[in-house]
Design a protein around this motif. Structure first.
Motif, PDB file in Angstrom:
ATOM      1  N   HIS A 176      28.210  83.206  44.582  1.00 34.26           N
ATOM      2  CA  HIS A 176      27.847  82.223  43.521  1.00 34.26           C
ATOM      3  C   HIS A 176      28.544  82.336  41.985  1.00 34.26           C
ATOM      4  O   HIS A 176      29.419  80.936  42.357  1.00 34.26           O
ATOM      5  N   HIS A 212      19.929  81.361  45.915  1.00 30.44           N
ATOM      6  CA  HIS A 212      20.061  79.464  46.223  1.00 30.44           C
ATOM      7  C   HIS A 212      20.353  79.608  47.352  1.00 30.44           C
ATOM      8  O   HIS A 212      20.706  78.297  48.039  1.00 30.44           O
ATOM      9  N   HIS A 213      21.396  80.731  47.329  1.00 30.76           N
ATOM     10  CA  HIS A 213      22.575  80.484  48.865  1.00 30.76           C
ATOM     11  C   HIS A 213      20.986  81.375  50.358  1.00 30.76           C
ATOM     12  O   HIS A 213      21.363  81.650  50.809  1.00 30.76           O
TER      13      HIS A 213
HETATM   14 CU   LIG Z   1      25.147  79.239  44.635  1.00 36.36          CU
END
Ligand SMILES: [Cu+2]
Ligand code: HEM
Lengths: 659, 204
Positions: A277, A326-327
């Motif tokens: 991220h 969030h992945h």
């Molecule tokens: Cu991300």
């Protein structure tokens, strides 16, 4: 054995000239001589001037961009109609993996660092990057790492487990052979290079600024690259650890990711996204830096909200480390945890919005000069708003589950990456090309270039949102006619070809202008930061007299406003040795002159060391023992690199002043 | 005191020192950067240890925890090496070459000692890297730290050799000081790793 230089030798080595007088003087000629790289083949491999290395670095990363683009075009051709037979599933796996890997690791992050290596020393008003030899080493390591990955691809050992190589697919059971090993080792090369570059940039920005350039006056582009470099220090180790564990699982039988022996596949995802991220921000934040450099020039006024901009950059960097989960919404993590990460994902909109408002305010209150660089920046706003919207959609867990691994994600990530980084980057090329080469790029071709890219991009990627919502999964090599996806895929492919034509036009424009463009002069756009005070292209030493800075836009405002001070304020530095690579080191916050540091001369050792490193890394894919014997040449070369020569010591002693 | 002086519209810096210690030196900043990177690697490796442990019902997964003897001895040796290290740093900062030589040599001798003891440490882990995930992470933690010991030992050896035979200048005293700075880090980073490897496997 080397002996201490004699008194006589030290006296003979004493420098004769000190800088201060401007261009044209004997001192200036001596400086040019001192800071040049040597001619000839050996000289070419020994070059360390930051501008030489940076231009090579930019060209190398753009060639990788070209390679990744060709792979993208192949994918789009394959998908243009249902049941196409251009390539089979195995080839397609390699192609999308190579494309994603190339774009992320061999293009997007390093190209930003390469531009920074060129610009940061100029913008902070010094003559070199900190550690020019390490900088050259990092460049060569990067090139060799990329070449290794492509060499493997050409002998049918191309990585094929996706750009994030999830286990268990990438583990020893499901990916036998060497493909994933090459991928994992490519990570080692590029991360090594990126970390070294980060240290080089941090030290340059913090310690080599011209006197008077307090942190509070540092150009926003330098701030962006400084923040990026700090993020690299803390993000890259995660992927290095992850890929080392992966390659050990594959080669020496460790069990990090093997559930049968207490390992855990999700461990890979955590480590990878802890890096992955922030990686997006490593690409995005330099893009913001470009924009903050371009907008004030074309709005012809200082940046609105400098302090807010700096704080937003820093806040973005911190938040970026809190988002990795969030992945992984499609995994079985605790629901409460997911809610937390949804909230954090939403929060990152705050600093981004702050910056957008500052830019808009600057544009709104400025007198706009509509040139190609500004067009690319305006496109950024348009594309990013769409990409950001789809990002907010993806940050909601239920929707994320719905479109997970579909073309919706492919569309989103390209809107963010191409809108957030590639468009600003092209704008930056148009903006700084005159500085790099001394010549302007053609505006007419520039406009064609821009509109082809802008239209092509949207036609290529907008339909992918719809395809994703209709259920087309990513990473499929073909689909059936009954799915009804054929038409939109065809449109998308056509768009991709238009986009490619735009990029090609850029290449043509750059090559033509390099030879035949209009002469640029020092400051063709009327910019305010120090690189515009240097000649175009800059002299080997950048500045014949280092500037003393009194404002945020030193070219616009060389002295503080108000009546002239009595006695007059200094405008430039004098007294650095002109026939040695001596540079002024200043204090971190206030940029007060502190120490004179003598920089090393060009040397073949960085290149040699990169070759030895390449042998070590590549051989260790085949035998773990290479980690041991491969260290021997590296250690020997590093020792030779470090060991001083008697004449060099004599020269240093002749200048020495103890603290 | 040496400082920059204003002459007309120029700032004359010719009387500034040509090197400086600690944060005045750019090499110190590079060292600090390396330390940040390596500390992050260690921290993530330790996080990995606890992550794997949180998924296990017994820990170590099989067999028994490492024997305490060699690891504890080595911790004491490393802590002991901080004294000559400190003295070498101080000597360098006072520009005292002969003392810097002496204490660097003592440091090296202790370095050799802890590298030898390290071999016994590996042998008292009671697991192999390919036994199970526990073995993998324990070997990785110890291995990572050993890489630091080896490289730091080698760096220090080259620098000490230079102090004895090389052409020397004042800036090499700065190198000695930065070398000592890094040595502090290598020892300091060992303490959490020691606690994890030897004690986290015992406490439940
Ligand atoms: Cu991300
Ligand atoms: C130049 C025009 C580009 C085109 C036409 C293009 C096209 C594509 C396509 C069609 C895919 C989907 C493959 C699949 O899932 O089957 C893809 C994946 C991807 N692209 Fe691009 N792309 C382009 C530029 C870029 C750039 C500039 C970046 C990054 C900076 C990028 C990063 C990625 C990544 C990370 C993936 C995912 C790879 C994977 O699934 O492992 N692309 N691209």
């Amino acid at each position: 054995m080397k002996r201490q230089p004699s008194e006589q030798e030290i006296r003979d080595a004493a420098p004769r000239l000190r800088d201060g007088p401007g261009p044209g003087s004997p001192e200036a000629r001596a400086l040019d001589e001192t800071w040049s790289d040597a001619p000839g083949l050996i000289g070419w491999f020994s070059a360390i001037n930051h501008k030489t290395i940076a231009l090579r670095f930019v060209v190398a990363t753009m060639l990788f961009f070209g390679a990744g683009g060709i792979l993208a075009a192949l994918m789009r051709l394959q998908l243009a109609r249902p049941g196409n037979k251009l390539m089979g599933p195995d080839m397609y796996n390699q192609v999308f993996t190579m494309h994603g890997t190339t774009m992320m690791f061999l293009f997007a992050v390093p190209v930003m660092q390469a531009v920074a290596v060129y610009l940061v020393p100029l913008m902070v008003g010094t003559r070199s990057i900190a550690f020019p030899r390490l900088n050259a080493y990092a460049f060569w390591v990067f090139v060799f790492g990329g070449l290794m990955l492509y060499a493997a691809f050409f002998v049918n050992a191309g990585a094929d487990a996706g750009w994030f190589s999830y286990v268990p697919l990438a583990g020893p059971d499901f990916s036998p052979g060497k493909r994933v090993d090459f991928w994992a080792q490519m990570i080692t090369y590029t991360e090594l290079s990126a970390i070294v570059e980060a240290i080089v940039v941090i030290t340059t920005a913090l310690k080599l600024r011209a006197p008077g350039m307090t942190l509070n006056r540092m150009p926003l582009f330098v701030w962006a690259m400084l923040v990026t470099a700090f993020m690299i220090l803390f993000a890259m180790p995660a992927v290095m650890l992850a890929s080392t564990a992966l390659i050990m699982d594959r080669l020496v039988g460790t069990h990090f990711y093997n559930p049968a022996e207490g390992g855990d596949a999700l461990l890979w995802q955590h480590l990878f996204w802890f890096f992955g991220h922030p990686e997006v921000y490593l690409i995005f934040i330099p893009g913001l830096g470009f924009i903050s450099a371009i907008i004030p020039t074309f709005a012809r006024r200082p940046m609105f909200g400098y302090t807010a901009m700096v704080l937003s950059l820093i806040a973005t960097a911190f938040l970026a480390f809190g988002l990795w989960v969030h992945h992984m919404f499609a995994t079985n993590l605790p629901e409460l945890g997911k809610s937390f990460f949804t909230a954090a994902s939403m929060m990152i909109a705050i600093p981004t919005a702050t910056q957008i408002f500052c830019w808009l305010a600057t544009l709104w209150t400025g007198r706009l000069n509509f040139k190609t660089p500004l067009l690319f920046v305006l496109a950024f706003f348009f594309i990013l708003v769409l990409g950001g919207l789809t990002g907010i959609i993806l940050a909601a867990v239920p929707i994320n589950l719905q479109v997970h691994d579909s073309y919706f994600v492919v569309a989103h990530l390209h809107y963010v990456l191409i809108g957030g980084a590639v468009f600003p980057l092209f704008g930056a090329f148009y903006y700084w090309f005159p500085k790099f080469t001394g010549r302007m790029m053609s505006e007419r071709l520039g406009r064609w270039n821009f509109w082809l890219m802008f239209v092509g991009f949207n036609v290529a990627f907008f339909p992918m949102h719809l395809l994703g919502m209709q259920g087309m999964p990513r990473r499929v090599y073909t689909y059936q006619a009954e799915s009804g996806w054929g038409q939109m895929n065809f449109v998308s492919t056509a768009g991709a070809l238009v986009l490619a034509a735009g990029v090609l036009l850029f290449v043509i424009n750059a090559l033509r202008s390099w030879h035949a463009g209009a002469a640029a002069g020092n400051d063709p756009w009327g910019g305010g930061t120090l690189e515009w005070a240097a000649s175009s292209p800059p002299a080997p030493c950048n500045f014949h007299a280092l500037p003393v800075v009194h404002s945020r836009d030193p070219v616009w405002q060389p002295l503080p406003s108000g009546p002239p001070a009595q006695p007059p304020l200094p405008t430039h530095v004098m007294g650095l040795t002109a026939d040695e690579r001596q540079l002024l080191v200043t204090t971190v916050v206030d940029a007060r002159p502190d120490v004179l540091h003598t920089f090393p001369r060009p040397s073949i050792w960085p290149f040699a060391c990169a070759v030895a490193t390449t042998v070590l890394f590549t051989a260790s894919i085949f035998t773990a023992w290479a980690v041991v014997w491969g260290m021997v040449p590296v250690a020997i070369i590093l020792t030779l690199w470090f060991w001083p020569h008697r004449h060099e010591t004599a020269r240093h002693l002749a200048m020495e002043r103890k603290p | 005191m040496t400082a920059a002086r204003v002459r007309g519209t120029a700032l004359d810096v010719s009387s500034l020192p040509t090197y400086g210690f600690s944060h005045r030196s750019i090499v110190w900043w590079a060292t600090l950067g390396m330390i940040a990177v390596e500390a992050t690697v260690f921290a993530l490796a330790i996080a990995t240890y606890f992550y794997l442990r949180s998924h296990a019902t017994t820990w170590p997964l099989a067999g028994k925890p490492p024997d305490l003897l060699w690891g504890t001895i080595n911790t004491l040796v490393m802590l002991g090496s901080l004294l000559p290290n400190h003295l070498a740093k101080k000597a360098a900062e006072k520009d005292n070459v002969s003392r810097a030589r002496l204490w660097m040599a003592v440091c090296l001798a202790m370095g050799l000692l802890f590298l030898v003891i390290r071999i016994f440490e590996f042998r008292s882990l009671n697991t192999g890297w390919d036994t199970d995930a526990y073995g993998s992470i324990v070997w990785t933690l110890l291995g990572l730290h050993t890489v630091h010991l080896v490289t730091d030992f080698y760096d220090s050896a080259v620098l000490t050799l230079l102090l004895f035979i090389g052409p020397l200048e004042g800036r090499h005293m700065q190198d000695v000081s930065e070398n000592a700075f890094y040595w502090y880090f290598v020892v300091a980073s060992w303490l959490p790793i020691y606690l994890v490897i030897y004690w986290a496997a015992r406490l439940h």
